[in-house]
Design a protein around this motif. Structure first.
Motif, mmCIF file in Angstrom:
data_model
loop_
_atom_site.group_PDB
_atom_site.id
_atom_site.type_symbol
_atom_site.label_atom_id
_atom_site.label_comp_id
_atom_site.label_asym_id
_atom_site.label_seq_id
_atom_site.Cartn_x
_atom_site.Cartn_y
_atom_site.Cartn_z
ATOM 1 N N GLY A 133 -2.318 3.408 -8.854
ATOM 2 C CA GLY A 133 -2.176 2.899 -10.224
ATOM 3 C C GLY A 133 -3.216 3.489 -11.154
ATOM 4 O O GLY A 133 -2.925 3.823 -12.309
ATOM 5 N N ILE A 134 -4.429 3.646 -10.664
ATOM 6 C CA ILE A 134 -5.498 4.232 -11.475
ATOM 7 C C ILE A 134 -5.166 5.681 -11.825
ATOM 8 O O ILE A 134 -5.373 6.120 -12.953
ATOM 9 C CB ILE A 134 -6.842 4.152 -10.722
ATOM 10 C CG1 ILE A 134 -7.243 2.686 -10.572
ATOM 11 C CG2 ILE A 134 -7.935 4.931 -11.440
ATOM 12 C CD1 ILE A 134 -8.271 2.441 -9.527
ATOM 13 N N LEU A 178 -1.574 -9.199 -14.311
ATOM 14 C CA LEU A 178 -1.732 -8.130 -13.330
ATOM 15 C C LEU A 178 -2.557 -8.673 -12.171
ATOM 16 O O LEU A 178 -3.675 -9.139 -12.351
ATOM 17 C CB LEU A 178 -2.424 -6.918 -13.954
ATOM 18 C CG LEU A 178 -2.607 -5.699 -13.066
ATOM 19 C CD1 LEU A 178 -1.253 -5.120 -12.660
ATOM 20 C CD2 LEU A 178 -3.431 -4.648 -13.786
ATOM 21 N N GLU A 179 -1.988 -8.631 -10.966
ATOM 22 C CA GLU A 179 -2.644 -9.217 -9.798
ATOM 23 C C GLU A 179 -3.396 -8.197 -8.954
ATOM 24 O O GLU A 179 -4.355 -8.544 -8.266
ATOM 25 C CB GLU A 179 -1.599 -9.913 -8.921
ATOM 26 C CG GLU A 179 -0.909 -11.046 -9.623
ATOM 27 C CD GLU A 179 0.323 -11.546 -8.885
ATOM 28 O OE1 GLU A 179 0.619 -11.037 -7.778
ATOM 29 O OE2 GLU A 179 0.982 -12.448 -9.414
ATOM 30 N N TYR A 180 -2.956 -6.940 -8.981
ATOM 31 C CA TYR A 180 -3.549 -5.933 -8.107
ATOM 32 C C TYR A 180 -3.392 -4.562 -8.740
ATOM 33 O O TYR A 180 -2.360 -4.259 -9.343
ATOM 34 C CB TYR A 180 -2.860 -5.962 -6.730
ATOM 35 C CG TYR A 180 -3.397 -4.950 -5.758
ATOM 36 C CD1 TYR A 180 -4.614 -5.139 -5.129
ATOM 37 C CD2 TYR A 180 -2.677 -3.807 -5.455
ATOM 38 C CE1 TYR A 180 -5.117 -4.207 -4.225
ATOM 39 C CE2 TYR A 180 -3.157 -2.870 -4.561
ATOM 40 C CZ TYR A 180 -4.380 -3.080 -3.940
ATOM 41 O OH TYR A 180 -4.859 -2.155 -3.060
ATOM 42 N N GLY A 204 2.282 -8.570 -11.824
ATOM 43 C CA GLY A 204 2.442 -8.266 -10.410
ATOM 44 C C GLY A 204 1.445 -7.248 -9.914
ATOM 45 O O GLY A 204 0.313 -7.185 -10.380
ATOM 46 N N SER A 205 1.861 -6.422 -8.953
ATOM 47 C CA SER A 205 0.995 -5.449 -8.280
ATOM 48 C C SER A 205 1.333 -4.025 -8.708
ATOM 49 O O SER A 205 2.453 -3.570 -8.531
ATOM 50 C CB SER A 205 1.176 -5.553 -6.759
ATOM 51 O OG SER A 205 0.723 -6.793 -6.296
ATOM 52 N N PHE A 206 0.344 -3.342 -9.228
ATOM 53 C CA PHE A 206 0.464 -1.940 -9.628
ATOM 54 C C PHE A 206 -0.157 -1.133 -8.491
ATOM 55 O O PHE A 206 -1.353 -0.897 -8.455
ATOM 56 C CB PHE A 206 -0.278 -1.740 -10.941
ATOM 57 C CG PHE A 206 -0.060 -0.409 -11.617
ATOM 58 C CD1 PHE A 206 0.719 0.590 -11.062
ATOM 59 C CD2 PHE A 206 -0.651 -0.162 -12.843
ATOM 60 C CE1 PHE A 206 0.908 1.801 -11.694
ATOM 61 C CE2 PHE A 206 -0.477 1.048 -13.494
ATOM 62 C CZ PHE A 206 0.299 2.022 -12.922
ATOM 63 N N ASP A 207 0.680 -0.739 -7.530
ATOM 64 C CA ASP A 207 0.190 -0.107 -6.305
ATOM 65 C C ASP A 207 1.010 1.127 -5.965
ATOM 66 O O ASP A 207 1.803 1.602 -6.778
ATOM 67 C CB ASP A 207 0.207 -1.114 -5.153
ATOM 68 C CG ASP A 207 1.577 -1.737 -4.925
ATOM 69 O OD1 ASP A 207 2.595 -1.125 -5.317
ATOM 70 O OD2 ASP A 207 1.633 -2.839 -4.360
ATOM 71 N N GLY A 208 0.829 1.629 -4.759
ATOM 72 C CA GLY A 208 1.533 2.826 -4.323
ATOM 73 C C GLY A 208 3.041 2.674 -4.322
ATOM 74 O O GLY A 208 3.769 3.642 -4.523
ATOM 75 N N HIS A 209 3.529 1.458 -4.114
ATOM 76 C CA HIS A 209 4.974 1.225 -4.087
ATOM 77 C C HIS A 209 5.587 1.231 -5.488
ATOM 78 O O HIS A 209 6.753 1.579 -5.649
ATOM 79 C CB HIS A 209 5.293 -0.111 -3.406
ATOM 80 C CG HIS A 209 4.860 -0.155 -1.980
ATOM 81 N ND1 HIS A 209 5.460 0.594 -0.999
ATOM 82 C CD2 HIS A 209 3.867 -0.835 -1.366
ATOM 83 C CE1 HIS A 209 4.870 0.378 0.151
ATOM 84 N NE2 HIS A 209 3.887 -0.492 -0.038
ATOM 85 N N THR A 210 4.807 0.839 -6.477
ATOM 86 C CA THR A 210 5.344 0.724 -7.838
ATOM 87 C C THR A 210 4.895 1.851 -8.758
ATOM 88 O O THR A 210 5.472 2.031 -9.829
ATOM 89 C CB THR A 210 4.920 -0.622 -8.461
ATOM 90 O OG1 THR A 210 3.493 -0.708 -8.473
ATOM 91 C CG2 THR A 210 5.499 -1.789 -7.686
#
Length: 189
Positions: A133-134, A126-128, A94-100
């Protein structure tokens, strides 16, 4: 602002922070990690002199459940490196972003706190990956290396590899084609 006579030339690091691509904390972690790597202060190749920490069974059960969020899932597997030393293989989907990123940071922190300082992130699904995340990955790399381990990536698709190359993440971590190859690299270090 273009360079003016008598003015210092801006550093790339400062420009990345000023433009909002990374925050100051993320850039500091990247620079410290790069400096440790360049000066030989990174992972030691000598055998550890301290005993390998035992992983508490109650902590292991919680980690084995993985992490499920609306847009990101983490599946947990462990592989024996040698003796009582294990590596955790975490499959990201999925998406490893600010929400997760907050929950992922908690989960990765729990992994290192439980004694898994050898982490492998399997990125085939991993899509994003966002700057949040970084930042989480940079902090996790630091925790792993402080515990005489490391964080490795495997199964990174070409699109995600280009993104990671552009932002400089691949200068901090090694990548492997499969989780088995990543686990084997820990055995030879």
């Amino acid at each position: 602002v273009p360079y003016k006579d008598g003015m210092p030339i801006p550093r790339l690091e400062d420009m990345l922070v000023r433009k909002g691509h990374l925050n100051a904390q993320q850039m500091g972690i990247i620079l410290r990690t790069r400096e440790r790597r360049d000066t030989g202060g990174g992972r030691s190749t000598a055998a550890p002199t301290e005993p390998v920490p035992k992983i508490a069974s109650n902590k292991l059960r919680v980690l084995e459940l993985g992490l499920r969020q609306e847009t990101l899932k983490i599946a947990f597997k462990k592989h024996r490196v040698q003796g009582e030393l294990f590596a955790a293989v975490l499959e990201l989907s999925g998406s490893f972003d600010g929400h997760t990123s907050f929950k992922v940071d908690e989960y990765l922190n729990a992994c290192t706190a439980a004694g898994f300082c050898h982490l492998i992130l399997e990125c085939a699904r991993l899509e994003y990956l966002s700057s949040a995340g970084i930042g989480v990955l940079a902090a996790t790399i630091k925790r792993c290396r402080e515990g005489k381990g490391d964080l490795l990536l495997c199964s990174v698709d070409e699109k995600m590899r280009r993104v990671m190359q552009i932002i400089g993440l691949l200068s901090l971590v090694k990548t492997y084609d499969t989780d088995k190859a990543a686990v084997a690299s820990f055995k030879t270090d």
